[in-house]
Enzyme design. Structure first.
Site, PDB file in Angstrom:
ATOM      1  N   ASP A 302      45.294 -40.446 -60.174  1.00  0.00           N
ATOM      2  CA  ASP A 302      46.701 -39.971 -59.913  1.00  0.00           C
ATOM      3  C   ASP A 302      46.813 -38.332 -59.832  1.00  0.00           C
ATOM      4  O   ASP A 302      46.052 -37.891 -60.342  1.00  0.00           O
ATOM      5  CB  ASP A 302      47.623 -40.417 -60.864  1.00  0.00           C
ATOM      6  CG  ASP A 302      48.981 -40.102 -60.638  1.00  0.00           C
ATOM      7  OD1 ASP A 302      49.445 -40.593 -59.698  1.00  0.00           O
ATOM      8  OD2 ASP A 302      49.639 -39.269 -61.356  1.00  0.00           O
ATOM      9  N   GLU A 349      44.684 -40.657 -55.175  1.00  0.00           N
ATOM     10  CA  GLU A 349      46.059 -40.501 -54.680  1.00  0.00           C
ATOM     11  C   GLU A 349      46.272 -39.178 -54.135  1.00  0.00           C
ATOM     12  O   GLU A 349      46.406 -38.042 -54.915  1.00  0.00           O
ATOM     13  CB  GLU A 349      46.942 -40.764 -56.095  1.00  0.00           C
ATOM     14  CG  GLU A 349      48.433 -40.758 -55.631  1.00  0.00           C
ATOM     15  CD  GLU A 349      49.020 -39.298 -55.619  1.00  0.00           C
ATOM     16  OE1 GLU A 349      49.464 -38.792 -54.883  1.00  0.00           O
ATOM     17  OE2 GLU A 349      49.117 -38.956 -56.810  1.00  0.00           O
ATOM     18  N   ASP A 402      56.405 -45.394 -57.461  1.00  0.00           N
ATOM     19  CA  ASP A 402      57.136 -43.894 -57.278  1.00  0.00           C
ATOM     20  C   ASP A 402      58.202 -43.996 -56.256  1.00  0.00           C
ATOM     21  O   ASP A 402      59.171 -43.202 -56.319  1.00  0.00           O
ATOM     22  CB  ASP A 402      56.499 -42.510 -57.066  1.00  0.00           C
ATOM     23  CG  ASP A 402      55.785 -42.035 -58.372  1.00  0.00           C
ATOM     24  OD1 ASP A 402      56.146 -42.391 -59.646  1.00  0.00           O
ATOM     25  OD2 ASP A 402      54.622 -41.345 -58.227  1.00  0.00           O
TER      26      ASP A 402
END
Length: 506
Positions: A302, A349, A402
């Site tokens: 992430d 990501e 998200d």
């Protein structure tokens, strides 16, 4: 590491059905794996599995980057182990659930905790009668992080949840004599937290083995940052940028204004002291990857761009606007990581403000980046998120945890010109002709040239934004969605997904 063409589903275990108000690693998790197999899927992507604190974010509020979340423990499996009886188990009362599709953490935590403590007492009784070599081996092999974590949790409880920087100075600053005295005084609490970690990792390992046995790999998630009030920062303060006087963060992590927020995102996490990490050959980070790869098959990193440069904001700022980019030693880190661990099964990501330097870092190590269909239709045909620009080495999503769900985005978030672009791109004359936008996006993701495609379960179920997992522009009320019954994973859904998956060679 190169990936074979495949697809999978994004679903955090807390989102699974359960009688106890929150998803766990019990029967519904195995039923979900069966659904993956019936649907031709070979990947199950989850969010970080760590124990969560304030607002229960798996990313920014973990008490440890190494530990597992005890709320994931299946109470039914504790019955099978003889640590609880079926008669003792009571489901979470309906009156304690605000909505069946949302986790009420305030009710779930005390309800599950009373059963976990009862199971622990019986586990301790069994240890008094006969040693448990499997438990002893777990404690020994995981001691590098486990010993600090269980002492941290015991101290956290003894200090009524206050941040470690507010504890007695000798303990906050880890003076050895103070730590030894605390460990002696808190032996019972320490044993309890060791038990919880043993059980959650035992149950997770069994579930992962079941999935692997059906040719399904687990895509785990490493959040780049950790919570200040965590065992990680308390035990390793030198590798974080802290105020030496107060032990509070000197700088806060986040991102500048972007697609998600006009004032940026201020995450609240301390940022790393990469110079100190470099001096240790990134020892803490390497152990973190090593620990994660014990329990997952592929790691999604992430906020990958933070390994090239990170946005730091002086402590005390109310938004992320007044920050600065600071370079990080990403090349040196990933070279060291590869030299130590070998081939790295990593996804990057790479969303947000991505520079050529970030792309170079990603491509230097052949990490697949992410492509989000919801981002594709604002602008013209040169939008990099449009499928005709994809490369093979990427991971395609309709949206992530998200984002809005695809249906929610279509109903509210998508602008009229974006809808028109979607229709034109997919071969329709007008948006009104599109009857199932979620399945249109699923098909587009699966049909793309990207080696990997991952679909949120909410899109397969056709949910609107009532099924949204996280809204990054809002701090409160996220991370609570769950589905209520495995019966929703119907044979019709799995057959439809299977046929589409096979059609596009996944």
């Amino acid at each position: 590491m190169s990936f074979q063409r495949a697809s999978g589903i994004l679903l955090h275990p807390t989102c699974l059905p359960s009688r106890f108000g929150i998803g766990d690693l019990g029967q519904s998790a195995y039923e979900f794996v069966d659904f993956l197999q019936r649907s031709g899927q070979r990947l199950w992507q989850i969010l970080p599995l760590g124990p969560t604190g304030y607002e229960h974010s798996p990313y920014t509020m973990n008490f440890s980057a190494f530990a597992g979340n005890p709320l994931l423990i299946s109470l039914e499996q504790l019955v099978q182990q003889g640590l609880l009886s079926q008669e003792e188990l009571t489901p979470l009362p309906e009156s304690a659930q605000d909505h069946p599709n949302r986790v009420n953490f305030d009710a779930v935590i005390p309800h599950k905790t009373k059963f976990l403590r009862l199971a622990y007492e019986r586990f301790q009784q069994s240890l008094n009668e006969k040693p448990n070599p499997v438990f002893e081996q777990f404690c020994q092999t995981q001691s590098a992080w486990l010993d600090d974590y269980v002492l941290f949790m015991a101290l956290l409880e003894a200090n009524d949840g206050k941040a470690w920087s507010q504890w007695e100075s000798a303990i906050a600053r880890r003076e050895s004599s103070a730590l030894m005295a605390a460990a002696e005084n808190l032996k019972e609490a320490i044993s309890y937290h060791k038990f919880l970690q043993f059980i959650v990792f035992q149950q997770w390992s069994q579930l992962r083995a079941y999935a692997n046995g059906k040719n399904i790999q687990i895509v785990g998630d490493i959040s780049i940052y950790v919570c200040h009030n965590s065992a990680d920062v308390w035990a390793n303060p030198d590798i974080f940028q802290l105020d030496p006087q107060t032990l509070e963060p000197a700088y806060i992590a986040g991102v500048p204004p972007d697609y998600f927020s006009a004032t940026g995102q201020l995450w609240g996490n301390p940022v790393y002291d990469w110079d100190k990490l470099l001096q240790t050959n990134f020892a803490w980070w390497i152990e973190r990857f090593r620990a994660t790869l014990q329990y997952v098959d592929i790691v999604r990193i992430d906020h990958f761009r933070g390994f090239e440069a990170y946005w730091r904001v002086p402590a005390g700022e109310e938004t992320a606007i007044n920050g600065e980019w600071v370079k990080a030693p990403g090349v040196e880190f990933f070279e060291t990581l590869g030299d130590t661990l070998g081939s790295l099964p990593v996804m990057a990501e790479d969303l947000g403000i991505i520079t050529p330097e970030v792309e170079d870092l990603r491509d230097r190590f052949d990490f697949p980046g992410m492509r989000i269909l919801q981002f594709a239709f604002g602008g013209g045909s040169d939008n990099a998120y449009l499928p005709h620009h994809y490369v093979r080495n990427c991971v395609v999503y309709p949206g992530t945890h998200d984002n809005e769900t695809t249906l929610g985005w279509w109903q509210g978030g998508a602008k009229p010109e974006e809808k028109q672009m979607v229709a034109k791109y997919l071969g329709y004359d007008s948006p009104e002709e599109i009857l199932e936008i979620n399945w249109e996006f699923i098909r587009t993701a699966l049909a793309s040239v990207g080696d990997l495609a991952i679909i949120p379960l909410q899109d397969i179920l056709g949910l609107d934004n009532s099924g949204r997992m996280n809204d990054p522009s809002v701090n409160a009320g996220n991370w609570r969605w769950r589905y209520t019954s495995s019966d929703l994973l119907t044979s019709e859904l799995s057959q439809r997904l299977l046929e589409m998956t096979q059609l596009y060679s996944r």
